[in-house]
Design an enzyme around this catalytic site. Structure first.
Site, PDB file in Angstrom:
ATOM      1  N   TYR A 230      79.847  13.246  35.323  1.00 47.15           N
ATOM      2  CA  TYR A 230      80.326  13.201  33.951  1.00 47.15           C
ATOM      3  C   TYR A 230      79.778  11.985  33.208  1.00 47.15           C
ATOM      4  O   TYR A 230      79.402  12.074  32.034  1.00 47.15           O
ATOM      5  CB  TYR A 230      81.857  13.190  33.917  1.00 47.15           C
ATOM      6  CG  TYR A 230      82.499  14.384  34.576  1.00 47.15           C
ATOM      7  CD1 TYR A 230      81.915  15.649  34.495  1.00 47.15           C
ATOM      8  CD2 TYR A 230      83.680  14.264  35.298  1.00 47.15           C
ATOM      9  CE1 TYR A 230      82.491  16.740  35.100  1.00 47.15           C
ATOM     10  CE2 TYR A 230      84.267  15.356  35.908  1.00 47.15           C
ATOM     11  CZ  TYR A 230      83.673  16.599  35.812  1.00 47.15           C
ATOM     12  OH  TYR A 230      84.245  17.683  36.417  1.00 47.15           O
TER      13      TYR A 230
ATOM     14  N   ARG B 262      75.635  21.576  45.530  1.00 44.04           N
ATOM     15  CA  ARG B 262      74.547  20.594  45.603  1.00 44.04           C
ATOM     16  C   ARG B 262      73.197  21.178  45.190  1.00 44.04           C
ATOM     17  O   ARG B 262      72.148  20.794  45.711  1.00 44.04           O
ATOM     18  CB  ARG B 262      74.466  19.975  46.999  1.00 44.04           C
ATOM     19  CG  ARG B 262      75.777  19.327  47.442  1.00 44.04           C
ATOM     20  CD  ARG B 262      75.623  18.587  48.746  1.00 44.04           C
ATOM     21  NE  ARG B 262      76.902  18.069  49.205  1.00 44.04           N
ATOM     22  CZ  ARG B 262      77.491  16.962  48.763  1.00 44.04           C
ATOM     23  NH1 ARG B 262      76.889  16.250  47.820  1.00 44.04           N
ATOM     24  NH2 ARG B 262      78.656  16.575  49.243  1.00 44.04           N
TER      25      ARG B 262
ATOM     26  N   ASP C  39      87.644  11.416  42.971  1.00 46.69           N
ATOM     27  CA  ASP C  39      86.457  12.274  43.005  1.00 46.69           C
ATOM     28  C   ASP C  39      85.258  11.519  42.448  1.00 46.69           C
ATOM     29  O   ASP C  39      84.944  11.585  41.258  1.00 46.69           O
ATOM     30  CB  ASP C  39      86.698  13.559  42.212  1.00 46.69           C
ATOM     31  CG  ASP C  39      87.776  14.420  42.835  1.00 46.69           C
ATOM     32  OD1 ASP C  39      87.984  14.306  44.059  1.00 46.69           O
ATOM     33  OD2 ASP C  39      88.404  15.204  42.102  1.00 46.69           O
ATOM     34  N   GLU C  40      84.575  10.833  43.315  1.00 43.71           N
ATOM     35  CA  GLU C  40      83.468   9.969  42.891  1.00 43.71           C
ATOM     36  C   GLU C  40      82.265  10.763  42.394  1.00 43.71           C
ATOM     37  O   GLU C  40      81.665  10.415  41.374  1.00 43.71           O
ATOM     38  CB  GLU C  40      83.044   9.074  44.063  1.00 43.71           C
ATOM     39  CG  GLU C  40      81.948   8.085  43.707  1.00 43.71           C
ATOM     40  CD  GLU C  40      81.597   7.176  44.870  1.00 43.71           C
ATOM     41  OE1 GLU C  40      80.618   6.412  44.740  1.00 43.71           O
ATOM     42  OE2 GLU C  40      82.301   7.229  45.902  1.00 43.71           O
TER      43      GLU C  40
ATOM     44  N   THR D  21      84.540  25.282  39.232  1.00 45.90           N
ATOM     45  CA  THR D  21      84.302  25.266  40.672  1.00 45.90           C
ATOM     46  C   THR D  21      83.016  26.009  40.972  1.00 45.90           C
ATOM     47  O   THR D  21      82.598  26.885  40.220  1.00 45.90           O
ATOM     48  CB  THR D  21      85.479  25.898  41.451  1.00 45.90           C
ATOM     49  OG1 THR D  21      85.259  25.756  42.840  1.00 45.90           O
ATOM     50  CG2 THR D  21      85.648  27.359  41.098  1.00 45.90           C
ATOM     51  N   VAL D  22      82.395  25.651  42.076  1.00 49.79           N
ATOM     52  CA  VAL D  22      81.125  26.237  42.500  1.00 49.79           C
ATOM     53  C   VAL D  22      81.312  26.859  43.879  1.00 49.79           C
ATOM     54  O   VAL D  22      82.006  26.299  44.738  1.00 49.79           O
ATOM     55  CB  VAL D  22      80.012  25.165  42.539  1.00 49.79           C
ATOM     56  CG1 VAL D  22      78.708  25.755  43.084  1.00 49.79           C
ATOM     57  CG2 VAL D  22      79.786  24.580  41.154  1.00 49.79           C
TER      58      VAL D  22
ATOM     59  N   ILE E 192      74.288  23.413  40.091  1.00 47.13           N
ATOM     60  CA  ILE E 192      74.995  24.475  39.383  1.00 47.13           C
ATOM     61  C   ILE E 192      76.162  23.910  38.572  1.00 47.13           C
ATOM     62  O   ILE E 192      76.409  24.327  37.434  1.00 47.13           O
ATOM     63  CB  ILE E 192      75.476  25.546  40.381  1.00 47.13           C
ATOM     64  CG1 ILE E 192      74.256  26.276  40.954  1.00 47.13           C
ATOM     65  CG2 ILE E 192      76.428  26.539  39.707  1.00 47.13           C
ATOM     66  CD1 ILE E 192      74.584  27.285  42.027  1.00 47.13           C
TER      67      ILE E 192
END
Length: 335
Positions: free
Chosen positions: A259, A220, A252-253, A213-214, A223
């Site tokens: 990925y 955006r 989760d597009e 998680t960020v 990171i």
């Protein structure tokens, strides 16, 4: 990053283990933390060595930095005891020296292993991300933090077979100092695998990336991408296995596209019946890390010295010529 039924950010997801918090958010089900599940070797002395940074191949910066101070995970307060093997001690050295550096457009990012004093900060980030993903009421925040911290402590006990990485960001020219930018969990082998893995199940003895998680205000900025790359870099140093797995929810597009861009491919997808368990359908994704062909300066120097010794004690002309040819090939390969 790794999949969950919960969306954390455009570039990360929380592992499904935290889904148990939904059913455990009752004081009657809170269990005390068992310190015996957190065995660490009662050693205080470890070879003091310098930090070696793991930099992306695209970076033109130097790959070595001098640490401001030495830090050993074996110096932490004991939580039980067990005898570490020589291989595990070497892995601890690798974890202690690991630093991934990257210059971003507006600042710098460095990723390393989470330290004890940073656990509460990391717990806060994961708890907020989880609550955000399931629209959880803030009245459960304290209890949620308890469960998340318990989980992190249990996972930390599995070091060096699994580890939590933290990323810190510093904005160029900013008055604000470094701040926690994100976190990610990496499992290296079967001993570091979670007891309740998400579906579709990844091979337990293969490296696995999850719980990325960020920080919301820092999203955006790339990171999440570099947390992924730092995880892969550490995996390549900690294990000979080259297949890395992670999960991604079907909804989760943005993470899925990241990925795919990073080289991961879908190997299996949850059955539609998983919806009956109130979970989101997930993809199990896999990437084969490239085999490292780099030849370090220390390796080169060692090889050269070894060949020089052989040439020095060799009086046979033919053997001398073959040795020179071998040395020439080594040098060309490095160049």
């Amino acid at each position: 990053m790794a999949a969950a039924a919960l969306k954390l950010s455009p570039c990360s997801d929380l592992q499904p283990q935290y889904q148990r918090f939904r059913t455990e958010l009752k004081p009657t089900k809170v269990q005390s933390f068992n310190s015996s599940r957190n065995p660490l070797l009662p050693l205080r002395k470890l070879h003091r060595h310098g930090f070696k940074c793991c930099l992306p191949s695209s970076s033109s910066s130097t790959n070595c930095i001098a640490p401001t101070h030495y830090f050993s995970f074996l110096d932490e307060p004991l939580r039980g005891s067990r005898v570490l093997t020589n291989e595990e001690l070497e892995k601890f050295k690798t974890l202690e020296s690991f630093v991934y550096l990257q210059q971003l457009e507006s600042g710098s990012l460095w990723v390393r292993v989470m330290r004890t004093e940073e656990m509460d900060l990391t717990v806060g980030l994961l708890a907020l991300s989880f609550a955000e993903s399931v629209f959880m009421s803030l009245q459960y925040e304290a209890l949620l933090r308890f469960f998340v911290k318990q989980y992190l402590m249990e996972r930390r006990a599995s070091m060096p077979h699994a580890v939590t990485l933290v990323g810190f960001y510093r904005e160029d020219g900013g008055k604000r100092g470094e701040q926690l930018a994100g976190t990610v969990e990496v499992c290296f082998d079967k001993r570091g695998a979670n007891a309740s893995p998400p579906t579709p199940t990844a091979p337990k003895n293969s490296p696995y990336i999850c719980n990325m998680t960020v920080t919301k205000e820092l999203r955006r900025r790339g990171i999440g991408w570099h947390l992924l790359k730092a995880s892969e870099e550490l995996i390549s140093r900690m294990t000979s296995s080259k297949e890395v797995y992670l999960h991604c929810r079907m909804i989760d597009e943005a993470p899925f596209n990241m990925y795919i861009k990073a080289g991961y491919n879908v190997v299996q997808t949850d059955s539609i019946f998983i919806l009956l368990t109130l979970q989101r359908r997930k993809h199990l994704m896999c990437k084969k890390l490239p085999v490292s062909t780099s030849f370090s300066e220390s390796d080169m120097l060692e090889s050269v010295l070894l060949l020089v010794r052989k040439l020095h004690f060799s009086t046979h002309p033919k053997r001398h010529a073959l040795g020179l040819l071998h040395l020439h090939r080594k040098s060309v390969a490095v160049l």
